[in-house]
Design a protein around this motif. Sequence first.
Motif, PDB file in Angstrom:
ATOM      1  N   THR A 248       8.099  27.376  54.058  1.00 55.59           N
ATOM      2  CA  THR A 248       7.789  26.568  55.231  1.00 55.59           C
ATOM      3  C   THR A 248       8.180  25.108  55.010  1.00 55.59           C
ATOM      4  O   THR A 248       8.781  24.469  55.892  1.00 55.59           O
ATOM      5  CB  THR A 248       6.291  26.668  55.563  1.00 55.59           C
ATOM      6  N   ILE A 249       7.866  24.577  53.835  1.00 56.52           N
ATOM      7  CA  ILE A 249       8.234  23.194  53.527  1.00 56.52           C
ATOM      8  C   ILE A 249       9.748  23.038  53.508  1.00 56.52           C
ATOM      9  O   ILE A 249      10.304  22.061  54.044  1.00 56.52           O
ATOM     10  CB  ILE A 249       7.610  22.771  52.189  1.00 56.52           C
ATOM     11  N   LEU A 252      11.033  23.039  57.151  1.00 53.92           N
ATOM     12  CA  LEU A 252      10.749  21.801  57.876  1.00 53.92           C
ATOM     13  C   LEU A 252      11.608  20.647  57.365  1.00 53.92           C
ATOM     14  O   LEU A 252      11.923  19.722  58.125  1.00 53.92           O
ATOM     15  CB  LEU A 252       9.270  21.445  57.744  1.00 53.92           C
ATOM     16  N   ASN A 253      11.976  20.703  56.080  1.00 50.67           N
ATOM     17  CA  ASN A 253      12.810  19.639  55.517  1.00 50.67           C
ATOM     18  C   ASN A 253      14.284  19.752  55.927  1.00 50.67           C
ATOM     19  O   ASN A 253      15.034  18.775  55.821  1.00 50.67           O
ATOM     20  CB  ASN A 253      12.709  19.638  53.990  1.00 50.67           C
ATOM     21  N   GLN A 261      14.404  15.437  61.560  1.00 44.23           N
ATOM     22  CA  GLN A 261      13.854  16.515  60.747  1.00 44.23           C
ATOM     23  C   GLN A 261      12.451  16.875  61.226  1.00 44.23           C
ATOM     24  O   GLN A 261      11.636  16.000  61.542  1.00 44.23           O
ATOM     25  CB  GLN A 261      13.797  16.105  59.279  1.00 44.23           C
ATOM     26  N   SER A 263      10.093  17.867  59.489  1.00 44.20           N
ATOM     27  CA  SER A 263       9.086  17.406  58.531  1.00 44.20           C
ATOM     28  C   SER A 263       8.570  16.008  58.837  1.00 44.20           C
ATOM     29  O   SER A 263       7.588  15.555  58.234  1.00 44.20           O
ATOM     30  CB  SER A 263       9.658  17.428  57.108  1.00 44.20           C
ATOM     31  N   THR A 264       9.196  15.313  59.775  1.00 48.53           N
ATOM     32  CA  THR A 264       8.728  13.974  60.130  1.00 48.53           C
ATOM     33  C   THR A 264       7.641  14.007  61.211  1.00 48.53           C
ATOM     34  O   THR A 264       6.989  12.990  61.459  1.00 48.53           O
ATOM     35  CB  THR A 264       9.895  13.103  60.632  1.00 48.53           C
ATOM     36  N   ARG A 269       3.226  18.348  59.767  1.00 48.57           N
ATOM     37  CA  ARG A 269       2.858  17.984  58.394  1.00 48.57           C
ATOM     38  C   ARG A 269       1.394  18.332  58.130  1.00 48.57           C
ATOM     39  O   ARG A 269       1.056  18.845  57.046  1.00 48.57           O
ATOM     40  CB  ARG A 269       3.106  16.492  58.168  1.00 48.57           C
ATOM     41  N   THR A 272       1.039  22.022  57.651  1.00 49.23           N
ATOM     42  CA  THR A 272       1.563  22.412  56.340  1.00 49.23           C
ATOM     43  C   THR A 272       0.583  22.070  55.225  1.00 49.23           C
ATOM     44  O   THR A 272       0.416  22.841  54.273  1.00 49.23           O
ATOM     45  CB  THR A 272       2.913  21.719  56.072  1.00 49.23           C
TER      46      THR A 272
END
Length: 383
Positions: A248-249, A252-253, A261, A263-264, A269, A272
Amino acid sequence: MPFQASPMFPGDLYDTTLRVAADAVAVNAALTEAQATDQASDSWQQFLELGWQAVLVPEASGGAGSTFADVASIAEAAGRYGLTTPLVARCAVVPAVLGAIPGRDDVAQMLGLLAAGEVSIAPVFAHDGSCSLTAMVDAEGVQLQGSLRGIDLSEPASHLLFLARSAAGEALLLLASRDQLGGSLQSWAGHDGRLTADLALKATRLPASTVLQRGRAAVAAAERAGTVGALVCCAQIVGAIGAMVEQTIEYLNTRQQFGVQLSTFQALRHRTVEMYVAYESVRGMVRERVVAFDLGDGDAHAVALLKHYLSIAARQVGESAIQLHGGIGMSRELPAARLAMHAIGCSLQWGDRYEQLDSLAADMAAEIAAEVAAESAPTAARA
């Protein structure tokens, strides 16, 4: 930033299983009965060749005489790739049950065959100890009537280890080959590709030697099977959860939306982080309980509580992984989807969260009854 899950019990067993699992081909199609009963998968064949069935077998019977921590490391590594092999049942439960039976040369011999990979024994135990198989015992042996439900035949099994009850209600622990049992087999595939079967028996006769234990000893064996199965299943779930957090990380990255992205996004976040916190929590709890089990603390109550919590965590993390990978638009072919199904499937094995709650409630009721009886004893004595 990238994340790499740390194994609970690092070592050669973990690393070797990880390599075998990584090379295994994930098959989502339903297995046929012929495949399940006649031909082992490449990954399971490698497990047998590596001697994973022998890890818990005593050295006197040709096994490694190792610890539950070693089996847990194998289960965790296999869980990272969502393998549907009956690893917990065949490599943990069966050696734990048979290894606790004293004074039986035939059992010691069977353990030797198990360690050599010449037999593979599928245990068939209901979590609550219930049984739908009736045994008529006489001087010539045992006659079985009824059915064996929930046999894991994801890989071939040469023998079955199961519980039956006499007409008087006495429990019998039996070990018989598939050839001896015969019967009518009905199988189906689960959502994670695991093949389960019911075996209907009608007036099936077995020799007296197939009865390994009777009465309370047989019930204790079934209880031990449930405790060991639940504990090692928890290790398998930890492996799946850790891999889901990693994937998952990474997703998202790398995935972008409107040139940014994923992840931002703060909401993603936070979701996660919840997955990560759940993973670290279950990892620590399972590791502690496995270590305690190896030290002789086989607290079934503690294992039931742990399995209950892991069952909830497996579903929550699985659902989060699916949502963060795109939700309903996510392809089922993605590893995260298969891991989510695997984690949920493992949570249903060896007692789901509701069965664990029933077990905990029964333990509490027994404790309360014992306390009431203890308090009533002095009053009755004075009267």
